[in-house]
Enzyme design. Structure first.
Site, PDB file in Angstrom:
ATOM      1  NE  ARG A  51      -3.543  -2.446   2.528  1.00  0.00           N
ATOM      2  CZ  ARG A  51      -4.313  -2.782   3.562  1.00  0.00           C
ATOM      3  NH1 ARG A  51      -4.295  -2.031   4.660  1.00  0.00           N
ATOM      4  NH2 ARG A  51      -5.080  -3.852   3.501  1.00  0.00           N
ATOM      5  CG  ASP A  53       2.631   6.126   2.520  1.00  0.00           C
ATOM      6  OD1 ASP A  53       1.689   5.357   2.795  1.00  0.00           O
ATOM      7  OD2 ASP A  53       3.631   6.273   3.240  1.00  0.00           O
ATOM      8  CE1 TYR A 112       8.082   0.651  -1.570  1.00  0.00           C
ATOM      9  CE2 TYR A 112       8.673  -1.324  -0.339  1.00  0.00           C
ATOM     10  CZ  TYR A 112       7.712  -0.446  -0.818  1.00  0.00           C
ATOM     11  OH  TYR A 112       6.386  -0.681  -0.550  1.00  0.00           O
ATOM     12  NE  ARG A 199       7.880   9.494   2.531  1.00  0.00           N
ATOM     13  CZ  ARG A 199       6.725  10.047   2.916  1.00  0.00           C
ATOM     14  NH1 ARG A 199       5.620   9.308   2.980  1.00  0.00           N
ATOM     15  NH2 ARG A 199       6.675  11.319   3.239  1.00  0.00           N
TER      16      ARG A 199
END
Length: 246
Positions: A51, A53, A112, A199
């Site tokens: 999911r 952001d 990622y 992040r």
């Protein structure tokens, strides 16, 4: 009823994230579900592997959905892409998989990449797709600090306050920092991540790179198990979900 596995890329800039939300006008999941409904003539639920952001991008998001009819190879993919226009979403492939395949729960690892532009000039082509950090960064120090986060830890410090995961314990398999000219790339892999974990880690690594923190400071922040001990949270612009392993 065939189940399709889709590989999807998208520019997250105009979206309020992946997941359909009551007050969000545009989400990636919502765009995909509307496209699938246009093909099938009835509501279709699309399930994603992660999911992402608001503002986060994907080069290899994985999703699945069940459709009420069998389509010739390539027809579902092409139909999805036709109905997704003009949204910046592309279905790269759509293949029939066994009924026990689950995009989210069958995944064994997620990968990622975070892109940083370490230059003084404003961004033009990459605006919204990379984080510009104009102050010089010490990539060697960032790489050393990244090693402190590898392995199994309580990542409460790097967890969003609204994270709904039952446990903050995660095993980080990879966190590499590489530089090519003005471009800095941070690559990370794990079975799963907490909300805003990538992040938060990237923002804290930048604090190490600009001299505000040392690698030991990053290790101390991890050990604190306290969200307030985190450095800055990197913007979503530079974050990409690049691959999901099954």
């Amino acid at each position: 009823m065939p189940r399709y596995k889709m590989i999807i890329e998208y520019d997250g800039t105009p979206f309020s994230g992946w997941q359909v939300q009551a007050n969000a006008t545009l989400t990636v999941q919502g765009a995909l579900e509307r496209a699938a409904e246009a093909i099938c003539g009835e509501p279709i639920r699309v399930h994603g592997a992660g999911r992402t952001d608001a503002g986060v991008h994907a080069l290899g998001q994985v999703a699945h959905c069940d459709v009420p009819k069998v389509l010739v190879p390539g027809r579902f993919r092409d139909g999805m892409n036709a109905h997704l226009r003009p949204h910046p979403v592309g279905v790269l492939s759509a293949d029939v998989v066994p009924d026990d395949f689950e995009a989210r729960f069958s995944a064994i690892k997620r990968h990622y990449v975070y892109r940083i532009s370490n230059r003084r000039a404003n961004l033009a082509v990459d605006a919204g797709r990379v984080w510009r950090v104009p102050r010089p960064l010490d990539v060697a120090a960032m790489s050393e600090a990244a090693k402190r986060l590898l392995g199994r830890h309580d990542f409460t410090t790097f967890r969003d306050t609204e994270c709904q995961a039952k446990s903050p314990i995660r095993t980080l398999d990879q966190l590499d920092v590489a530089q090519n000219g003005e471009a800095i790339t941070i690559t990370t892999s794990a079975r799963s991540f907490l909300h805003s974990q990538v992040r938060s880690m990237v923002g804290s690594l930048v604090w190490v790179g600009n001299g505000r923190w040392t690698p030991d400071d990053l290790a101390a922040a991890l050990a604190a198990k306290d969200r307030s001990a985190c450095g800055i949270v990197a913007p979503p612009d530079g974050l990409y979900l690049v691959k999901v392993d099954y």
